[in-house]
Motif scaffolding. Structure first.
Motif, PDB file in Angstrom:
ATOM      1  N   THR A  78      -8.068   8.388  27.522  1.00 45.44           N
ATOM      2  CA  THR A  78      -8.107   7.938  28.579  1.00 45.44           C
ATOM      3  C   THR A  78      -8.442   9.372  29.238  1.00 45.44           C
ATOM      4  OG1 THR A  78      -6.439   6.563  27.918  1.00 45.44           O
ATOM      5  CG2 THR A  78      -6.576   7.569  29.797  1.00 45.44           C
ATOM      6  N   THR A 134      -5.675   8.858  38.715  1.00 41.92           N
ATOM      7  CA  THR A 134      -5.997   7.923  38.423  1.00 41.92           C
ATOM      8  C   THR A 134      -7.049   8.377  36.864  1.00 41.92           C
ATOM      9  OG1 THR A 134      -6.977   7.016  40.206  1.00 41.92           O
ATOM     10  CG2 THR A 134      -7.743   6.416  38.738  1.00 41.92           C
ATOM     11  N   THR A 135      -6.743   7.191  35.526  1.00 39.07           N
ATOM     12  CA  THR A 135      -6.871   7.392  34.848  1.00 39.07           C
ATOM     13  C   THR A 135      -8.116   6.569  34.277  1.00 39.07           C
ATOM     14  OG1 THR A 135      -5.814   5.770  33.710  1.00 39.07           O
ATOM     15  CG2 THR A 135      -4.590   8.890  33.939  1.00 39.07           C
ATOM     16  N   ARG A 136      -9.362   6.433  32.984  1.00 32.78           N
ATOM     17  CA  ARG A 136      -9.503   5.619  32.664  1.00 32.78           C
ATOM     18  C   ARG A 136      -9.914   5.730  31.131  1.00 32.78           C
ATOM     19  NH1 ARG A 136     -15.524   6.920  35.644  1.00 32.78           N
ATOM     20  NH2 ARG A 136     -15.408   8.386  34.872  1.00 32.78           N
ATOM     21  N   SER A 137     -10.017   4.767  30.712  1.00 30.59           N
ATOM     22  CA  SER A 137     -10.049   4.950  28.800  1.00 30.59           C
ATOM     23  C   SER A 137     -11.641   5.010  28.815  1.00 30.59           C
ATOM     24  CB  SER A 137     -10.041   2.935  28.439  1.00 30.59           C
ATOM     25  OG  SER A 137     -10.419   2.848  27.459  1.00 30.59           O
ATOM     26  N   THR A 138     -11.986   5.718  28.111  1.00 30.57           N
ATOM     27  CA  THR A 138     -12.825   6.250  27.042  1.00 30.57           C
ATOM     28  C   THR A 138     -13.797   5.127  26.627  1.00 30.57           C
ATOM     29  OG1 THR A 138     -12.204   7.537  25.597  1.00 30.57           O
ATOM     30  CG2 THR A 138     -12.599   8.409  28.052  1.00 30.57           C
ATOM     31  N   GLY A 168     -13.632   1.949  29.715  1.00 31.29           N
ATOM     32  CA  GLY A 168     -13.207   2.402  31.394  1.00 31.29           C
ATOM     33  C   GLY A 168     -12.883   1.538  32.283  1.00 31.29           C
ATOM     34  N   ARG A 169     -11.455   0.824  31.363  1.00 29.73           N
ATOM     35  CA  ARG A 169     -10.662   0.493  32.529  1.00 29.73           C
ATOM     36  C   ARG A 169      -9.995   1.170  33.340  1.00 29.73           C
ATOM     37  NH1 ARG A 169      -5.671  -2.013  31.128  1.00 29.73           N
ATOM     38  NH2 ARG A 169      -5.142  -0.456  28.601  1.00 29.73           N
ATOM     39  N   THR A 170      -9.083   1.412  34.336  1.00 34.38           N
ATOM     40  CA  THR A 170      -9.534   2.877  34.927  1.00 34.38           C
ATOM     41  C   THR A 170      -7.166   2.159  35.525  1.00 34.38           C
ATOM     42  OG1 THR A 170      -9.343   1.815  37.378  1.00 34.38           O
ATOM     43  CG2 THR A 170     -10.955   3.448  36.145  1.00 34.38           C
ATOM     44  N   GLU A 171      -6.602   3.177  36.001  1.00 26.06           N
ATOM     45  CA  GLU A 171      -4.781   2.808  35.758  1.00 26.06           C
ATOM     46  C   GLU A 171      -4.716   3.781  36.949  1.00 26.06           C
ATOM     47  OE1 GLU A 171      -1.254   2.014  33.514  1.00 26.06           O
ATOM     48  OE2 GLU A 171      -2.815   1.904  32.394  1.00 26.06           O
TER      49      GLU A 171
END
Ligand SMILES: Cc1cc2nc3c(=O)[nH]c(=O)nc-3n(C[C@H](O)[C@H](O)[C@H](O)COP(=O)(O)OP(=O)(O)OC[C@H]3O[C@@H](n4cnc5c(N)ncnc54)[C@H](O)[C@@H]3O)c2cc1C
Length: 555
Positions: free
Chosen positions: A81, A94-98, A101-104
């Motif tokens: 992430t 803001t995070t993004r799953s590598t 691609g989901r962001t949070e």
């Protein structure tokens, strides 16, 4: 009171030190660690040894897992992430799953950045096929390449990681060439010590090309700026690192002149609620007082702890960095602390340099190994400015003692007063560090006048007579050109008619010291060659770029 929310970006040295210390100080805090790679708390310093098979099990590199960190510290660790944005005003990242691609968005009260540094990738043709070694995934890729049994490899860059990698590829029976653009390996060392490391590499079959840049990376290896080609089925870039400041820039945080994240003495950035630690930040330099980009694990860990303390309201103290570092290169260890002579000279700082070549422990006890030590100090007040050491045994201890002395404000002369542990298997009654203290005291008090290897040429031109006070056999085995052989024990009786002034030398400087004192007592002007023939020949080999000349000599 609501629980404090802390988000940490980067889950390795600095980041994980912050997170775990925070938990020990505050059981109620919500602590989230966001890590882009698939692993946290991994031993990046161990990666070269995984490539070489010294560390056989990749699991040994992984000091913690997200699961263990949750069960012991209740840390919310999110691997794979990355933090892609910071909103300082809204206090959220803001995070993004590598992976998908989901962001949070995650809110924070305090944000700690420990994103490390990124390997330098010069804009050279073909550089995209060059491997770098920074993460576990990088090490896995190189280990997979090695499994394909390449016959040749090129390492670009002869820094700490480049040389560790070279050694480990040799261990995998690969013919390795190390290419370095400047004219020596290991630039934190001065040339007369670095040449000893180059000799060790040569003795183990590594080809070392210094003073020449790479112009292109090709399918079969590399092309050098002078047109030569070097085969390399595997090419690894180890040119250095740059602070990873992308997030800081995005968040509008101030950067330092040298390009690191600017922080105060408690590692707070230009935003009071955002801290930054580790390789990404500029540190205060201990010797020069200005800013310095030091990328070392100890510093990152210290800073992580300091930030956790500050967040929790504990008294903290800033600490400048010395850049104390050590590396193993085959059977040799090279270590350094503070500034080297090149840097002092470039900065126009007043200094004196002394060299010694003591044994690692009492010479009569089996296994004693010679080492080369260099101490740099302020001639006026004795402040220690730096030290370097190269040898097979006991180097780590001496540099650590000197680093401690610098931190404690102990002067070069006062090294003589340190009461250090001694028994024959470990040291000598006068430890090599004590001896440096005696030498510094002699130089500063004027009790023994010394000449540096780089001053010898000018004195010879002025008509000084260079006298070798070693035995005839030692002189015959190799001597400074033009020097006269008068063994120490004959010096009282026979000066071969010479009247001085004299530069006296022996193998390491000790007999030369006695000879100088004797000549002074007899009324002659005499100076001792600092570090003796051993320092002179190392400096000469460095000047001529001939490390293999040193291979057959003890250090
Ligand atoms: C091969 C190798 C050998 C080394 N050997 C030594 C040694 O022997 N001695 C020594 O003192 N030092 C050594 N170092 C240096 C030492 O590892 C670093 O100084 C130290 O790890 C720095 O800590 P850090 O927390 O600043 O960065 P790192 O430990 O590099 O951690 C930064 C982490 O942040 C993550 N990250 C970056 N950006 C983001 C983002 N936007 N979102 C989420 N995660 C992000 C990265 O994936 C990385 O895992 C070595 C380094 C390497 C690569």
């Amino acid at each position: 009171m609501t629980a404090r929310r802390v988000v940490v970006v980067g889950g390795v040295a600095g980041g994980m030190s912050t997170a775990t210390r925070l938990r020990r100080l505050d059981e109620t805090a919500t602590i989230t660690v966001v890590e882009r790679s698939g692993h946290v708390s991994y031993a990046n310093c161990g990666l070269p040894y995984f490539v070489g098979g010294v560390i056989e099990d990749e699991g040994d590199l992984l000091l913690q897992t997200p699961e263990l960190l949750f069960s012991r510290f209740r840390l919310d660790v999110r691997v794979d992430t990355e933090v892609i944005d910071i909103d300082p005003a809204g206090h959220q990242v803001t995070t993004r799953s590598t992976l998908d691609g989901r962001t949070e968005s995650i809110g924070y009260d305090k944000l700690v950045l420990s994103p490390g540094a990124a390997p330098v990738r010069p804009p050279l043709p073909g550089f995209d096929r060059v491997r770098v070694l920074r993460t576990v995934e990088d090490a896995e890729r190189i280990a997979a390449d090695v499994t394909g049994r390449p016959g040749t490899a090129v390492i670009i860059g002869a820094g700490f990681v480049g040389l560790e990698t070279a050694e480990n590829l040799v261990r995998q029976s690969i013919a390795v060439t190390v290419v370095e653009a400047v004219d020596q390996v290991l630039t934190p060392l001065d040339p007369e010590l670095a040449i000893l490391v180059a000799a060790e590499l040569g003795a183990h079959g590594v080809t070392v090309e210094t003073g020449v840049a790479v112009s292109e990376v090709t399918e079969g290896g590399i092309t050098l700026a002078d047109g030569r080609t070097i085969p390399g089925e595997l090419v690894i870039g180890s040119i250095g690192v740059r602070p990873d400041v992308r997030l800081a820039e995005m968040a509008g945080l101030a950067l330092s002149a040298q390009g690191g994240i600017a922080v105060d003495d408690v590692n707070r950035t230009s935003d009071d609620d955002i801290y930054a630690v580790g390789d990404a930040v500029e540190k205060e330099d201990w010797v020069g007082g200005g800013g310095s980009l030091i990328a070392l694990a100890n510093v990152a860990n210290r800073q992580g702890r300091r930030v956790a303390d500050h967040i929790c309201g504990l008294p903290t103290r800033g600490a400048a960095s010395l850049g104390t570092a050590i590396v193993k290169v085959f059977d040799l260890t090279a270590a350094t602390t503070g500034w080297n002579e090149k840097r002092l000279r470039a900065a126009g700082r007043r200094y004196r340099a002394i060299h010694s070549h003591p044994m690692s422990h009492a010479g009569y006890y089996p296994g004693a190994e010679p080492m080369s030590l260099k101490l740099l100090f302020d001639p006026d007040d004795g402040t220690i400015l730096g030290a370097q050491a190269v040898g097979r045994e006991g180097v780590d201890k001496r540099i650590d003692v000197i680093a401690t002395a610098i931190t404690g404000g102990i002067t070069a002369d006062e090294l003589a007063d340190l009461e250090l542990a001694y028994a024959p298997p470990f040291s000598s009654a006068k430890d090599p560090v004590n001896m440096l203290g005696y030498m510094a005291e002699n130089v500063r008090s004027g009790a023994c006048d010394v000449v540096g290897y780089d001053e010898l040429g000018a004195l010879t031109e002025e008509g000084w007579t260079v006298v070798d006070v070693r035995t005839d056999e030692e002189h015959a085995a190799g001597a400074i050109p033009g020097s006269v052989s008068i063994p120490l024990d004959e010096l009282r009786e026979d000066l071969h008619g010479a009247t001085g002034p004299f530069v006296v030398y022996c193998e390491v400087g000790q007999r030369g010291h006695t000879a100088t004192a004797l000549l002074n007592e007899l009324g002659f002007e005499a100076r001792n060659l600092d570090g003796g023939y051993r320092t002179w020949i190392a400096a000469d080999a460095a000047r001529l770029q001939e490390p293999l000349r040193l291979v057959k000599r003890a250090l």
